[in-house]
Scaffold this active site. Structure first.
Site, PDB file in Angstrom:
ATOM      1  N   GLN A  30       0.796  -1.214   0.000  1.00 37.41           N
ATOM      2  CA  GLN A  30       0.000   0.000   0.000  1.00 37.41           C
ATOM      3  C   GLN A  30       0.839   1.279   0.000  1.00 37.41           C
ATOM      4  OE1 GLN A  30      -2.595  -1.800   3.304  1.00 37.41           O
ATOM      5  NE2 GLN A  30      -4.052  -0.517   2.219  1.00 37.41           N
ATOM      6  N   ARG A  87       3.850  -0.268  13.012  1.00 41.36           N
ATOM      7  CA  ARG A  87       3.619  -1.586  12.424  1.00 41.36           C
ATOM      8  C   ARG A  87       3.689  -1.472  10.908  1.00 41.36           C
ATOM      9  NH1 ARG A  87      -1.936  -4.123  11.038  1.00 41.36           N
ATOM     10  NH2 ARG A  87      -1.286  -6.180  10.354  1.00 41.36           N
ATOM     11  N   HIS A 133       0.982  -9.361   4.432  1.00 45.16           N
ATOM     12  CA  HIS A 133      -0.174  -8.463   4.318  1.00 45.16           C
ATOM     13  C   HIS A 133      -0.617  -8.475   2.847  1.00 45.16           C
ATOM     14  CE1 HIS A 133      -2.226  -4.838   6.396  1.00 45.16           C
ATOM     15  NE2 HIS A 133      -2.843  -5.000   5.242  1.00 45.16           N
ATOM     16  N   GLU A 180      -5.194 -10.161   8.830  1.00 48.75           N
ATOM     17  CA  GLU A 180      -6.564 -10.423   8.390  1.00 48.75           C
ATOM     18  C   GLU A 180      -6.668 -11.578   7.396  1.00 48.75           C
ATOM     19  OE1 GLU A 180      -8.437  -6.861   7.007  1.00 48.75           O
ATOM     20  OE2 GLU A 180      -8.283  -5.871   8.939  1.00 48.75           O
ATOM     21  N   ASN A 313      -7.850  -6.055  14.503  1.00 47.65           N
ATOM     22  CA  ASN A 313      -8.199  -4.939  13.611  1.00 47.65           C
ATOM     23  C   ASN A 313      -9.708  -4.802  13.612  1.00 47.65           C
ATOM     24  OD1 ASN A 313      -5.518  -4.952  12.855  1.00 47.65           O
ATOM     25  ND2 ASN A 313      -5.889  -5.484  10.713  1.00 47.65           N
ATOM     26  N   TYR A 315     -12.972  -1.705  12.643  1.00 50.76           N
ATOM     27  CA  TYR A 315     -13.229  -0.351  12.136  1.00 50.76           C
ATOM     28  C   TYR A 315     -14.627   0.186  12.433  1.00 50.76           C
ATOM     29  CZ  TYR A 315      -8.861  -0.444   9.512  1.00 50.76           C
ATOM     30  OH  TYR A 315      -7.531  -0.467   9.172  1.00 50.76           O
ATOM     31  N   GLU A 383      -4.943  -2.259  14.172  1.00 47.89           N
ATOM     32  CA  GLU A 383      -5.514  -1.330  13.186  1.00 47.89           C
ATOM     33  C   GLU A 383      -6.847  -0.807  13.677  1.00 47.89           C
ATOM     34  OE1 GLU A 383      -6.061  -2.559   9.089  1.00 47.89           O
ATOM     35  OE2 GLU A 383      -4.102  -3.538   9.085  1.00 47.89           O
ATOM     36  N   TRP A 435      -4.752   3.065  11.817  1.00 52.24           N
ATOM     37  CA  TRP A 435      -4.614   2.940  10.373  1.00 52.24           C
ATOM     38  C   TRP A 435      -5.071   4.243   9.766  1.00 52.24           C
ATOM     39  CZ3 TRP A 435      -2.322  -0.699   7.456  1.00 52.24           C
ATOM     40  CH2 TRP A 435      -2.452  -0.541   6.062  1.00 52.24           C
TER      41      TRP A 435
HETATM   42  C1  GBH Z   1      -7.833  -3.427   6.704  1.00 52.17           C
HETATM   43  O1  GBH Z   1      -8.846  -4.140   6.123  1.00 52.17           O
HETATM   44  C2  GBH Z   1      -6.548  -3.794   6.028  1.00 52.17           C
HETATM   45  O2  GBH Z   1      -5.713  -4.534   6.871  1.00 52.17           O
HETATM   46  C3  GBH Z   1      -5.825  -2.603   5.461  1.00 52.17           C
HETATM   47  O3  GBH Z   1      -4.851  -3.033   4.558  1.00 52.17           O
HETATM   48  C4  GBH Z   1      -6.819  -1.637   4.865  1.00 52.17           C
HETATM   49  O4  GBH Z   1      -6.192  -0.617   4.171  1.00 52.17           O
HETATM   50  C5  GBH Z   1      -7.638  -1.091   5.991  1.00 52.17           C
HETATM   51  O5  GBH Z   1      -8.199  -2.102   6.767  1.00 52.17           O
HETATM   52  C6  GBH Z   1      -8.735  -0.125   5.577  1.00 52.17           C
HETATM   53  O6  GBH Z   1      -9.720  -0.766   4.840  1.00 52.17           O
HETATM   54  O7  GBH Z   1     -17.986  -6.298   2.162  1.00 52.17           O
HETATM   55  O8  GBH Z   1     -18.079  -4.147   1.082  1.00 52.17           O
HETATM   56  O9  GBH Z   1     -18.828  -4.398   3.348  1.00 52.17           O
HETATM   57  C7  GBH Z   1     -10.125  -3.772   6.529  1.00 52.17           C
HETATM   58  C8  GBH Z   1     -11.041  -4.886   6.325  1.00 52.17           C
HETATM   59  C9  GBH Z   1     -12.473  -3.977   4.666  1.00 52.17           C
HETATM   60  C10 GBH Z   1     -13.211  -5.591   6.282  1.00 52.17           C
HETATM   61  C11 GBH Z   1     -13.881  -3.747   4.273  1.00 52.17           C
HETATM   62  C12 GBH Z   1     -14.597  -5.372   5.874  1.00 52.17           C
HETATM   63  C13 GBH Z   1     -16.070  -4.710   4.236  1.00 52.17           C
HETATM   64  C14 GBH Z   1     -16.282  -4.487   2.792  1.00 52.17           C
HETATM   65  N1  GBH Z   1     -12.369  -4.471   6.020  1.00 52.17           N
HETATM   66  N2  GBH Z   1     -14.680  -4.911   4.517  1.00 52.17           N
HETATM   67  S1  GBH Z   1     -17.914  -4.848   2.320  1.00 52.17           S
END
Ligand code: GBH
Length: 486
Positions: A30, A87, A133, A180, A313, A315, A383, A435
């Site tokens: 990335q 990290r 990753h 992940e 991780n 969000y 994250e 993140w």
């Molecule tokens: C992380 O993934 C990664 O480790 C990182 O590389 C990334 O840049 C960061 O987070 C930000 O995204 O099925 O359309 O609802 C996050 C993982 C990504 C998991 C989005 C859930 C849902 C997409 N998440 N996903 S959807």
């Protein structure tokens, strides 16, 4: 806006232990760029970008943030933000360009990461290294299908890990095998959104199995051969967001919610940290039947307890509705629908610039307790973060212009407060790595989702960086929350 400290909750002052790690996370694909320089071999993400049509804005990872060239500047920036931990992930094909156990090691790749580790340590920043990753060496994919071939892949992954422990383990004390694994298997092999872009109903479960078994073998190797002298730690980082039923009174939604968390978290966390027999969750066996591989007795022994800590991780949070009828053929989420509101119209949180992500600290608070109660081991938050509307079109007025990002500040403030409260309750949380350090390549979304606390000018051939206010905010809040050494 001189200082935020007047806004801080005085009851949370000093609630985090003096050895708490706080800082930022990134990943090689990335940010690094330099995809074909100094002997680096291609990864499946290079190929995925170059083959066209897979990335929202038709961009590539060729140059990304140019962090390969800008490490001095980036470490100076980290230092100025006041972090004590960073990290990052290693690009396997920079270290072993062809990836395999008998393939040559690229000394230039080792030298690059070695220098980065040294610069971090000189600046009082503890490195956390992720081995994988998502950027599998392309040649392993071509040779035998990469993770689809557990036996061959595992030997290659172990040799790569060994080279890393030998090269950096004298200085690096925190190792993460996979980032992940659920996401890389699901998005790469069932949904086709990520490299290598497969949409299969069976491969995703094979790939997941390879990930967990190869993780466990690398942990065993580290503990046997390296930990006694290097005295570091090893873990895996799992993703997962809190899920709540769309309709509290509908037993089908209650079941679907449990299933969603089994597929998102339990898939790996139950075998790794669960009680009873080391196996995948029952709800997964029920939906997937013999598509879900079985563990041998030896694998069960290796997997349980392999990861020393819970790498986490997360969000956002979701409301979950059951789907009527049988799951779609390549469903890897538990036959559910994610909703933004519940039945009573309650919103899950404020919108970010990314549809799946809303500010929802209420669920994060519950998730921290759920993980602690269910798996009972120290948590390393590896994250957490958000995008914010309006940052794609922002332009700096001068070199030291600061981007005001109140949405991200509100997000961090609420999430970090929950970490502090959980810590006061006795939940052991050892790190908070946000993140991300920089706006970067957000996989299938290309450069259209800016998660950084630093704004990067992707139109500028020098990839000039600009501070966002949230970077300074995090420094201040952690100075408030982390207790002084006595
Ligand atoms: C992380 O993934 C990664 O480790 C990182 O590389 C990334 O840049 C960061 O987070 C930000 O995204 O099925 O359309 O609802 C996050 C993982 C990504 C998991 C989005 C859930 C849902 C997409 N998440 N996903 S959807």
């Amino acid at each position: 806006m001189a200082s935020f400290s007047t806004e801080f909750d005085p009851t949370l002052e000093g609630s985090l232990p003096p050895d708490f790690h706080w800082g930022f996370a990134t990943a090689a694909a990335q940010i690094e760029g330099a995809w074909n320089r100094d002997g680096r071999g291609p990864s499946i993400w290079d190929t995925f970008c170059h083959s066209g049509g897979n990335i929202k804005d038709n961009t590539t990872v060729d140059d990304a943030c140019m962090s390969y060239d800008l490490i001095e500047e980036d470490v100076a920036r980290m230092k100025s933000y006041g972090i004590n931990a960073y990290r990052f992930s290693l690009s396997w094909s920079r270290i072993i360009p062809l990836g395999g156990k008998d393939d040559p090691v690229n000394e230039a790749g080792i030298a690059y990461y070695s220098k980065l580790v040294d610069r971090l340590l000189e600046n009082g920043i503890t490195p956390f290294l992720t081995l994988y990753h998502w950027d599998l060496p392309e040649s392993l994919y071509r040779r035998y299908g990469g993770m689809l071939n557990k036996a061959r892949y595992t030997l290659d992954f172990m040799r790569y890990a060994r080279v890393c422990f030998e090269s950096f383990g004298d200085r690096v004390k925190y190792w993460i095998t996979y980032n992940e694994p659920v996401l890389s298997a699901r998005a790469g092999y069932a949904e086709g959104r990520h490299a290598p872009g497969h949409t299969s109903a069976t491969e995703v479960w094979i790939v997941g199995h390879t990930e967990i078994v190869s993780h466990a073998r690398v942990c065993a190797m580290y503990k046997q051969e390296f930990q006694p002298t290097q005295k570091g730690h090893i873990m895996i980082t799992l993703s997962g967001d809190w899920c709540e039923p769309w309709d509290q009174d509908d037993p089908l939604d209650l079941e679907a919610t449990k299933r969603a968390m089994d597929f998102d978290i339990g898939w790996f966390a139950d075998p790794l940290y669960g009680k009873g027999e080391c196996d995948y969750p029952a709800s997964m066996r029920a939906q997937l039947g013999d598509r879900l591989p079985c563990f041998t007795a030896e694998e069960q022994r290796l997997i349980r307890g392999s990861s020393e800590f819970y790498g986490m991780n997360s969000y956002t949070s979701h409301f979950i509705k059951h789907r009527d009828g049988p799951p779609e053929e390549n469903d890897a989420k538990g036959n559910i629908v994610r909703m933004d509101t519940n039945k009573d119209g309650k919103e899950r949180g404020t919108e970010s610039d990314t549809p799946w992500l809303r500010t929802a600290p209420w669920g994060w608070a519950k998730l921290l307790r759920w993980i602690w109660d269910r798996y009972q081991l120290p948590i390393y938050i590896t994250e957490n973060g958000t995008t914010a509307k309006g940052e794609l079109g922002w332009r700096p007025n001068s070199n030291d212009d600061i981007l005001e990002d109140p949405h991200r500040i509100d997000y961090y403030k609420s999430y970090v407060a929950e970490v502090a409260k959980a810590s006061q309750e006795g939940i052991v949380i050892k790190s908070y790595l946000a993140w991300s350090l920089l706006d970067n390549f957000e996989w299938a979304l290309g450069y259209t989702a800016r998660f950084g606390v630093t704004w990067v000018d992707f139109e500028d051939p020098k990839r000039t960086r600009y501070t966002k206010r949230s970077a300074l905010f995090l420094g201040e809040i952690f100075r408030h929350l982390i207790a002084q050494k006595r």
